[in-house]
Design an enzyme around this catalytic site. Structure first.
Site, mmCIF file in Angstrom:
data_model
loop_
_atom_site.group_PDB
_atom_site.id
_atom_site.type_symbol
_atom_site.label_atom_id
_atom_site.label_comp_id
_atom_site.label_asym_id
_atom_site.label_seq_id
_atom_site.Cartn_x
_atom_site.Cartn_y
_atom_site.Cartn_z
ATOM 1 N N ARG A 199 83.627 -61.046 -3.149
ATOM 2 C CA ARG A 199 83.289 -62.131 -2.209
ATOM 3 C C ARG A 199 84.537 -62.951 -1.894
ATOM 4 O O ARG A 199 84.805 -63.295 -0.738
ATOM 5 C CB ARG A 199 82.189 -62.997 -2.812
ATOM 6 C CG ARG A 199 81.820 -64.233 -1.980
ATOM 7 C CD ARG A 199 80.602 -64.907 -2.605
ATOM 8 N NE ARG A 199 80.420 -66.293 -2.209
ATOM 9 C CZ ARG A 199 79.742 -66.691 -1.148
ATOM 10 N NH1 ARG A 199 79.197 -65.801 -0.345
ATOM 11 N NH2 ARG A 199 79.593 -67.976 -0.879
ATOM 12 N N HIS A 202 78.437 -71.512 3.031
ATOM 13 C CA HIS A 202 78.828 -72.765 2.385
ATOM 14 C C HIS A 202 78.245 -73.945 3.151
ATOM 15 O O HIS A 202 78.368 -74.015 4.377
ATOM 16 C CB HIS A 202 80.359 -72.900 2.356
ATOM 17 C CG HIS A 202 81.019 -72.013 1.359
ATOM 18 N ND1 HIS A 202 82.355 -71.670 1.420
ATOM 19 C CD2 HIS A 202 80.532 -71.390 0.253
ATOM 20 C CE1 HIS A 202 82.661 -70.880 0.407
ATOM 21 N NE2 HIS A 202 81.568 -70.700 -0.313
ATOM 22 N N ARG A 255 76.917 -63.218 -2.288
ATOM 23 C CA ARG A 255 76.834 -63.619 -3.686
ATOM 24 C C ARG A 255 76.091 -62.518 -4.442
ATOM 25 O O ARG A 255 75.341 -61.740 -3.849
ATOM 26 C CB ARG A 255 76.085 -64.946 -3.823
ATOM 27 C CG ARG A 255 76.745 -66.128 -3.111
ATOM 28 C CD ARG A 255 75.907 -67.386 -3.285
ATOM 29 N NE ARG A 255 76.535 -68.552 -2.689
ATOM 30 C CZ ARG A 255 76.292 -68.977 -1.443
ATOM 31 N NH1 ARG A 255 75.423 -68.323 -0.679
ATOM 32 N NH2 ARG A 255 76.904 -70.050 -0.965
ATOM 33 N N LYS A 307 72.050 -69.691 -1.187
ATOM 34 C CA LYS A 307 72.128 -70.925 -1.958
ATOM 35 C C LYS A 307 71.503 -72.062 -1.155
ATOM 36 O O LYS A 307 71.785 -72.224 0.037
ATOM 37 C CB LYS A 307 73.589 -71.236 -2.279
ATOM 38 C CG LYS A 307 73.774 -72.200 -3.435
ATOM 39 C CD LYS A 307 75.229 -72.240 -3.850
ATOM 40 C CE LYS A 307 75.432 -73.138 -5.063
ATOM 41 N NZ LYS A 307 76.861 -73.159 -5.486
ATOM 42 N N HIS A 356 82.082 -61.314 -8.028
ATOM 43 C CA HIS A 356 82.464 -62.427 -7.159
ATOM 44 C C HIS A 356 83.875 -62.256 -6.606
ATOM 45 O O HIS A 356 84.218 -62.878 -5.593
ATOM 46 C CB HIS A 356 82.337 -63.754 -7.926
ATOM 47 C CG HIS A 356 81.698 -64.834 -7.113
ATOM 48 N ND1 HIS A 356 80.428 -64.716 -6.598
ATOM 49 C CD2 HIS A 356 82.160 -66.046 -6.692
ATOM 50 C CE1 HIS A 356 80.130 -65.819 -5.921
ATOM 51 N NE2 HIS A 356 81.167 -66.624 -5.955
ATOM 52 N N TYR A 361 90.106 -71.273 0.192
ATOM 53 C CA TYR A 361 90.745 -70.022 0.604
ATOM 54 C C TYR A 361 91.998 -70.255 1.442
ATOM 55 O O TYR A 361 92.835 -69.365 1.550
ATOM 56 C CB TYR A 361 89.731 -69.141 1.340
ATOM 57 C CG TYR A 361 88.575 -68.765 0.448
ATOM 58 C CD1 TYR A 361 88.738 -67.849 -0.583
ATOM 59 C CD2 TYR A 361 87.332 -69.367 0.591
ATOM 60 C CE1 TYR A 361 87.692 -67.525 -1.435
ATOM 61 C CE2 TYR A 361 86.276 -69.052 -0.256
ATOM 62 C CZ TYR A 361 86.465 -68.132 -1.260
ATOM 63 O OH TYR A 361 85.433 -67.826 -2.111
#
Length: 302
Positions: free
Chosen positions: A246, A269, A149, A174, A243, A278
């Site tokens: 990524r 995630h 990120r 995150k 992004h 994806y």
């Protein structure tokens, strides 16, 4: 609706204005939403708020959706209706909140834009002509090599990398989750090139891996701007934002490995449902290839 029902609506609006001190915009939105519901009730011969059941609210939301209302707008309308019936329940004018369990249709999830492998190569293999461009190339290589990120990249410190082991540690992911990521050989080479030049910009004791020409930790805004400048000067036609690198990392890795769990771990995630976006991207790619190459898929022109 009966005059008494209309009066209850006006009392609710007054409460928003006087007691709740809601903004004029909020009051206008509530009034607009509830008048729409009132009109729908009258079309269905409903004369009192007490007579409204969940089935009617469900039908109302479905009708609004067919009219082209988006998910967010419908969520707002449901919130207005729930708020109004909460008011009516408190005053014992209604016995149930018919909108309580109703949910708006889910909004179609927009697929993220990404670059194909050749586009990434064209972006990252461009020649560098200055020390800052060498730094920029190292940043973009790490983006794509590790699927970082933007904030994770700018938060990296020198001691977060072990280039001999070809790994880096993300300490500020995150949800404050830490993860260890492998670094590709081309990214290792680019970072090493930058580290050789970094001391000439580091006037103090800055620990950040990537620093600006002022010797301070580079900002996310600066990275975004540098990527735009890079694309312009290197002749990259696509509008690329950080992004996208990524997204491209995740899509290309999943396409090659088919290992959704591994990609989830690398991206950091919390839920695999986030990573599953994806798989849709990969299917779209396959569908495009099919449409362009299968002899029975192509449209014939007479």
């Amino acid at each position: 609706m009966t005059p008494a029902a209309t009066q209850w609506l006006e009392r609710f609006i007054e409460q928003l204005q006087i007691e709740k001190r809601s903004s004029p915009h909020t009051v206008t939105s509530y009034r607009h939403d509830l008048l729409k519901l009132t009109a729908y009730c009258e079309e269905h011969n409903i004369q009192d708020w007490q007579d409204i059941q969940p089935a009617l609210i469900r039908g109302y939301i479905a009708a609004r959706h067919r009219q082209g209302m988006g998910s967010k707008s419908l969520q707002r309308e449901l919130s207005s209706i729930r708020g109004f019936f909460k008011f009516l329940l408190k005053l014992q004018v209604a016995s149930i909140n018919p909108a309580q369990a109703i949910r708006a249709p889910k909004q179609d999830r927009k697929l993220p834009k990404l670059l194909d492998v050749d586009q990434v190569s064209g972006l990252l293999d461009a020649n560098t002509v200055s020390a800052l461009e060498i730094r920029d190339q190292a940043m973009f290589e790490l983006f794509y090599s590790c699927g970082l990120r933007l904030s994770e990249l700018t938060d990296l410190n020198i001691n977060d990398l072990d280039l001999s082991d070809r790994t880096l540690i993300v300490r500020s992911g995150k949800g404050n989750k830490t993860r260890v990521l492998p670094i590709g050989s081309k990214a290792v080479k680019s970072v090493n090139s930058w580290l050789m030049l970094r001391p000439q910009y580091n006037a103090g004791d800055e620990t950040a891996l990537f620093i600006s020409n002022r010797g301070k930790r580079i900002s996310t805004r600066n990275v975004h701007q540098r990527l735009q400048n890079w694309c312009q000067t290197k002749g990259v036609a696509e509008h690329v934002h950080p992004h996208m690198l990524r997204h491209s990392f995740a899509s290309h890795l999943l396409e090659s490995s088919q290992d959704l769990r591994a990609v989830q771990e690398l991206l950091g995630h919390a839920n695999i449902s986030t990573t599953q976006i994806y798989t849709h991207l990969n299917f779209q790619h396959l569908a495009d290839v099919y449409d362009q190459t299968h002899p029975r898929a192509k449209k014939r022109t007479e």
